[in-house]
Design a protein around this motif. Structure first.
Motif, PDB file in Angstrom:
ATOM      1  N   CYS A 150      20.127  60.725  29.684  1.00 20.96           N
ATOM      2  CA  CYS A 150      20.644  61.395  30.869  1.00 20.96           C
ATOM      3  C   CYS A 150      19.506  62.144  31.540  1.00 20.96           C
ATOM      4  CB  CYS A 150      21.778  62.358  30.525  1.00 20.96           C
ATOM      5  SG  CYS A 150      21.283  63.774  29.510  1.00 20.96           S
TER       6      CYS A 150
ATOM      7  N   LEU B 115      28.763  62.446  33.816  1.00 16.58           N
ATOM      8  CA  LEU B 115      28.501  62.678  32.397  1.00 16.58           C
ATOM      9  C   LEU B 115      29.436  61.861  31.504  1.00 16.58           C
ATOM     10  CD1 LEU B 115      27.694  66.494  32.428  1.00 16.58           C
ATOM     11  CD2 LEU B 115      26.111  64.568  32.280  1.00 16.58           C
TER      12      LEU B 115
ATOM     13  N   VAL C 210      27.614  58.657  31.291  1.00 20.18           N
ATOM     14  CA  VAL C 210      26.504  58.821  30.341  1.00 20.18           C
ATOM     15  C   VAL C 210      27.005  58.620  28.922  1.00 20.18           C
ATOM     16  CG1 VAL C 210      24.864  60.458  29.357  1.00 20.18           C
ATOM     17  CG2 VAL C 210      25.147  60.341  31.838  1.00 20.18           C
TER      18      VAL C 210
END
Length: 288
Positions: free
Chosen positions: A199, A189, A192
């Protein structure tokens, strides 16, 4: 709420000669039903699950998407997701560019850290520690971004060195959007937040997805990135046609979290599944 069709299984029908026509008809039906995206897996052996075994049929992903591109005109096309160890980054950027050009600008680079070690060992793909896979993932994204820019110069990374990052023809439009798949909170993440246009999380429940998106929001703040600029998508690995009201209620819950696309997986003959999604699910999902 946009719907995506994730075509993950080539075992139905059982005759290998029917794989291509079944895939083709599924693509056509999805296109006619205004399904937003068509994705396939990046595997060479089928995943080992309670329903599937490694020697079930499996097709190479980007070749399959090229076939789908010729049969469609509107749907976004991508792998869910490209395994970072399976193709050299420079060649991956060229492969995705080729798909983008031949599809009229509909390619999406879905990418993540590869994980299925049986197929990697089986086919001689290098297996490296998880930490290194994430280092390679970041370098791969940087190489793709450079190849899709005006910079044709060298790239010098820890794991990859490219003397030139020439990519002609260029993608249609600006560049293919980058979708990073996975919900790892420390590394995935964060990547991302740093690089991705979208995502992809597993639809493990609204509370869990809300938590993951909260982690992503925190990473965006740390990276000085606009959280709202990242498209949120989820993979729904549960029954859809057997419990349509439950699925649509879940879709509404995910939409309230900011999720804009939900991918569904055929759990029966793919053509039958796609027809029923088109008839019973897509019109209602479009109202969410």
């Amino acid at each position: 709420m946009k719907l995506g069709l994730h075509y993950w299984n080539y075992s139905t029908p059982a005759d290998p000669a029917l794989i291509a026509p079944t895939l083709a008809e599924s693509v056509r039906v999805a296109e006619q039903a205004d399904i937003a995206s068509f994705t396939v897996m990046d595997h060479y052996f089928q995943m080992e699950t309670g329903q599937t075994v490694a020697d079930d049929p499996m097709l190479e992903g980007y070749t399959t998407l090229g076939y789908a591109a010729a049969l469609s005109e509107r749907m976004t096309l991508g792998l869910m997701v490209t395994g970072v160890m399976y193709r050299h980054p420079g060649l991956l950027a060229k492969i995705v560019t080729t798909l983008d050009v031949l599809s009229g600008g509909r390619a999406r680079l879905g990418i993540g850290a590869s994980w299925y070690e049986r197929e990697q060992y089986g086919l001689g793909v290098p297996v490296v520690p998880v930490a290194e896979r994430f280092e390679r993932l970041e370098e791969t994204i940087l190489i793709c971004l450079q190849m899709w820019s005006d910079d044709n110069g060298p790239f010098r990374g820890r794991h990859y060195q490219l003397a030139e990052t020439l990519c002609v023809p260029e993608p249609i439009g600006e560049r293919p959007p980058i979708m990073i798949g996975g919900g790892g909170e420390r590394k995935t993440l964060r990547l991302v937040a740093r690089y991705a246009d979208a995502c992809n999380l597993f639809a493990t429940g609204p509370e869990e997805v809300a938590h993951k998106l909260g982690v992503l929001r925190a990473h965006c703040a740390a990276e000085d990135r606009d959280y709202d600029a990242i498209e949120k998508t989820v993979m729904y690995n549960g029954p859809v046609l057997e419990r349509p009201d439950r699925f649509l209620a879940d879709a509404e819950a995910y939409a309230r979290l900011g999720v804009g696309e939900i991918q569904v997986l055929p759990d029966r003959h793919p053509v039958s599944f796609t027809h029923q999604i088109a008839e019973h699910i897509a019109p209602r999902a479009a109202l969410i």
